[in-house]
Design an enzyme around this catalytic site. Structure first.
Site, PDB file in Angstrom:
ATOM      1  N   GLY A  40       0.795  -1.229   0.000  1.00 26.23           N
ATOM      2  CA  GLY A  40       0.000   0.000   0.000  1.00 26.23           C
ATOM      3  C   GLY A  40       0.819   1.266   0.000  1.00 26.23           C
ATOM      4  O   GLY A  40       0.398   2.276   0.565  1.00 26.23           O
ATOM      5  N   ASN A  73       1.274   3.104  -2.600  1.00 21.41           N
ATOM      6  CA  ASN A  73       0.467   4.058  -3.379  1.00 21.41           C
ATOM      7  C   ASN A  73      -0.714   4.561  -2.561  1.00 21.41           C
ATOM      8  O   ASN A  73      -1.070   5.734  -2.637  1.00 21.41           O
ATOM      9  CB  ASN A  73      -0.028   3.425  -4.681  1.00 21.41           C
ATOM     10  CG  ASN A  73       1.022   3.478  -5.758  1.00 21.41           C
ATOM     11  OD1 ASN A  73       1.307   4.543  -6.292  1.00 21.41           O
ATOM     12  ND2 ASN A  73       1.646   2.335  -6.053  1.00 21.41           N
ATOM     13  N   MET A 111      -4.965  -6.953  -6.367  1.00 21.82           N
ATOM     14  CA  MET A 111      -4.523  -8.039  -7.238  1.00 21.82           C
ATOM     15  C   MET A 111      -5.655  -8.969  -7.678  1.00 21.82           C
ATOM     16  O   MET A 111      -5.411 -10.100  -8.071  1.00 21.82           O
ATOM     17  CB  MET A 111      -3.407  -8.841  -6.551  1.00 21.82           C
ATOM     18  CG  MET A 111      -2.162  -8.018  -6.267  1.00 21.82           C
ATOM     19  SD  MET A 111      -1.565  -7.098  -7.715  1.00 21.82           S
ATOM     20  CE  MET A 111      -0.767  -8.441  -8.606  1.00 21.82           C
ATOM     21  N   ASN A 159      -7.011   3.077 -11.845  1.00 16.06           N
ATOM     22  CA  ASN A 159      -5.988   2.106 -11.440  1.00 16.06           C
ATOM     23  C   ASN A 159      -4.627   2.674 -11.794  1.00 16.06           C
ATOM     24  O   ASN A 159      -4.506   3.482 -12.717  1.00 16.06           O
ATOM     25  CB  ASN A 159      -6.202   0.781 -12.188  1.00 16.06           C
ATOM     26  CG  ASN A 159      -5.173  -0.270 -11.801  1.00 16.06           C
ATOM     27  OD1 ASN A 159      -4.835  -0.416 -10.620  1.00 16.06           O
ATOM     28  ND2 ASN A 159      -4.652  -0.991 -12.783  1.00 16.06           N
ATOM     29  N   HIS A 182      -0.827   1.442 -12.988  1.00 10.30           N
ATOM     30  CA  HIS A 182      -0.180   0.275 -13.595  1.00 10.30           C
ATOM     31  C   HIS A 182       1.286   0.626 -13.856  1.00 10.30           C
ATOM     32  O   HIS A 182       1.579   1.713 -14.376  1.00 10.30           O
ATOM     33  CB  HIS A 182      -0.894  -0.070 -14.907  1.00 10.30           C
ATOM     34  CG  HIS A 182      -0.296  -1.252 -15.588  1.00 10.30           C
ATOM     35  ND1 HIS A 182      -0.549  -2.541 -15.163  1.00 10.30           N
ATOM     36  CD2 HIS A 182       0.569  -1.348 -16.624  1.00 10.30           C
ATOM     37  CE1 HIS A 182       0.142  -3.385 -15.934  1.00 10.30           C
ATOM     38  NE2 HIS A 182       0.815  -2.682 -16.833  1.00 10.30           N
ATOM     39  N   SER A 237       1.425   4.387 -15.317  1.00 12.77           N
ATOM     40  CA  SER A 237       0.258   5.035 -15.928  1.00 12.77           C
ATOM     41  C   SER A 237      -0.927   4.937 -14.981  1.00 12.77           C
ATOM     42  O   SER A 237      -1.101   3.917 -14.318  1.00 12.77           O
ATOM     43  CB  SER A 237      -0.155   4.332 -17.231  1.00 12.77           C
ATOM     44  OG  SER A 237       0.948   4.147 -18.079  1.00 12.77           O
ATOM     45  N   ASP A 278      -6.285  -3.333 -17.923  1.00 16.26           N
ATOM     46  CA  ASP A 278      -5.236  -2.310 -18.090  1.00 16.26           C
ATOM     47  C   ASP A 278      -5.374  -1.501 -19.378  1.00 16.26           C
ATOM     48  O   ASP A 278      -4.405  -0.911 -19.857  1.00 16.26           O
ATOM     49  CB  ASP A 278      -3.825  -2.942 -18.062  1.00 16.26           C
ATOM     50  CG  ASP A 278      -3.541  -3.649 -16.754  1.00 16.26           C
ATOM     51  OD1 ASP A 278      -4.100  -3.228 -15.730  1.00 16.26           O
ATOM     52  OD2 ASP A 278      -2.768  -4.619 -16.761  1.00 16.26           O
ATOM     53  N   ALA A 317       7.951   7.466  -8.833  1.00 15.65           N
ATOM     54  CA  ALA A 317       7.162   8.177  -9.853  1.00 15.65           C
ATOM     55  C   ALA A 317       5.666   7.924  -9.647  1.00 15.65           C
ATOM     56  O   ALA A 317       4.844   8.836  -9.777  1.00 15.65           O
ATOM     57  CB  ALA A 317       7.596   7.739 -11.244  1.00 15.65           C
TER      58      ALA A 317
END
Ligand code: GRF
Length: 317
Positions: A15, A17, A92, A109, A111, A138, A147, A175
């Site tokens: 986690g 992100n 997932m 989402n 990716h 992305s 995706d 990033a």
């Protein structure tokens, strides 16, 4: 300033992100708040972090459950938390079509590749093996095509000599943590962003036959070439703070009725008289099909017979 958008984050892992989204949401002026962190893995590190930060959590293992049932439980948790949006952050599980349809346009989402390159797994190894100069991440809208939904933003990360999938993944994470909060904030702000709203009107107005755009009294204005105007977009007119479509109507009675039925959305536009109605575009719940209908009705009201005749013929099909 609209209320903050309410976001539920779905996670399966560490986690990081989720943490980036959460801490960004706590900075002054943030456009969204995290109202729920939900996981299919009871041991996900993200849950412990969310709990420590006082964010509501929901955990339900998918083991032994049908996909649709598990999806439904996640959906119920997100709804109970009154989420407007879902952000997948290392979730997932593939979500089934019903869940994806219910959250269409409201689920994002992240990716770890520069989509459309490398959907699926092992993205970093594949980018290195292909000799790419850059990997990256992305953020995209989630659709049934894994995706492959519309890409909302990308961040490039240079591949250095000697990079392995692991070293590259580590830098891409930095990033990701910059990208995701920014793209999510921009996305949830769109329905209130005057430039985005004008672009939505423009796309629909300019699709009408012989439409042209001009600037009239400082407002974007749509008319028929060498003919009359059929729509204006009022943007903070005399500092009223509104972004609204001005469309043609039948007259004073219709105007009064529209305003009476929905006084928040409809108003009498100053200086336009009884033949026009102001329709707020910035309330966050604009039905773009109805705006399209308003535009085509307005267009018809001012278009010369030879053009409306063509439209009538096209409508037969
Ligand atoms: C990230 O690499 C993200 O791109 C992918 O899953 C990973 C989640 O990592 N979808 P974390 O749990 O946010 O650290």
């Amino acid at each position: 300033m609209p209320d903050k958008a309410r976001v539920a984050v779905l996670v399966s892992g560490t986690g990081t992100n989720m943490a980036a989204l959460l801490y960004a949401s706590r900075l002054p002026g943030a456009a969204y708040e995290i109202v729920l962190v939900a996981s299919n893995d009871l041991a996900a590190g993200a849950l412990a972090l969310a709990e420590a930060e006082g964010v509501a959590t929901f955990a339900l293992s998918h083991k032994g459950m049908k996909r649709a049932e598990h999806d439904a439980a996640m959906d119920a948790a997100a709804r109970e938390a009154k989420a407007d949006y879902i952000a997948l952050a290392g979730y997932m599980r593939v979500l089934g079509p019903a869940f994806v349809a219910d959250w269409q346009g409201r689920m994002l989402n992240i990716h770890p590749s520069l989509l459309p390159r490398y959907p699926g797994l092992d993205t970093h190894a594949r980018a290195i093996a292909a000799g790419d100069g850059h990997g990256g991440a992305s953020v995209h809208l989630v659709t049934d095509d894994l995706d492959m939904g519309e890409v909302l933003g990308r961040a490039e990360v240079a591949i250095a000599p000697g990079d392995t999938a692991e070293t590259l993944a580590e830098r891409v994470k930095f990033a990701e943590h910059q990208l995701y909060p920014r793209v999510l904030a921009d996305y949830v702000s769109r329905p209130f962003d005057p430039d985005w709203l004008v672009a939505q009107v423009r796309e629909r107005a300019m699709a009408l036959p012989h439409a042209e755009e001009t600037l009239s009294h400082g407002m974007p204005c749509f008319g028929i070439e060498k003919g009359k105007k059929f729509a204006w977009v009022s943007m903070d007119h005399h500092g009223d703070g509104k972004t609204a479509l001005l469309a043609k109507i039948d007259g004073a009675d219709e105007q009064a009725q529209l305003i009476e039925n929905d006084p928040e959305r409809y108003y009498r536009p100053a200086y336009f008289g009884d033949g026009w109605i102001g329709i707020r575009l910035d309330l966050g719940d604009t039905d773009w099909q109805s705006i399209e209908d308003w535009l085509s009705r307005s267009w018809r009201a001012v278009a010369p017979k030879k053009l409306t005749g063509l439209m009538d013929a096209a409508d037969q099909f």
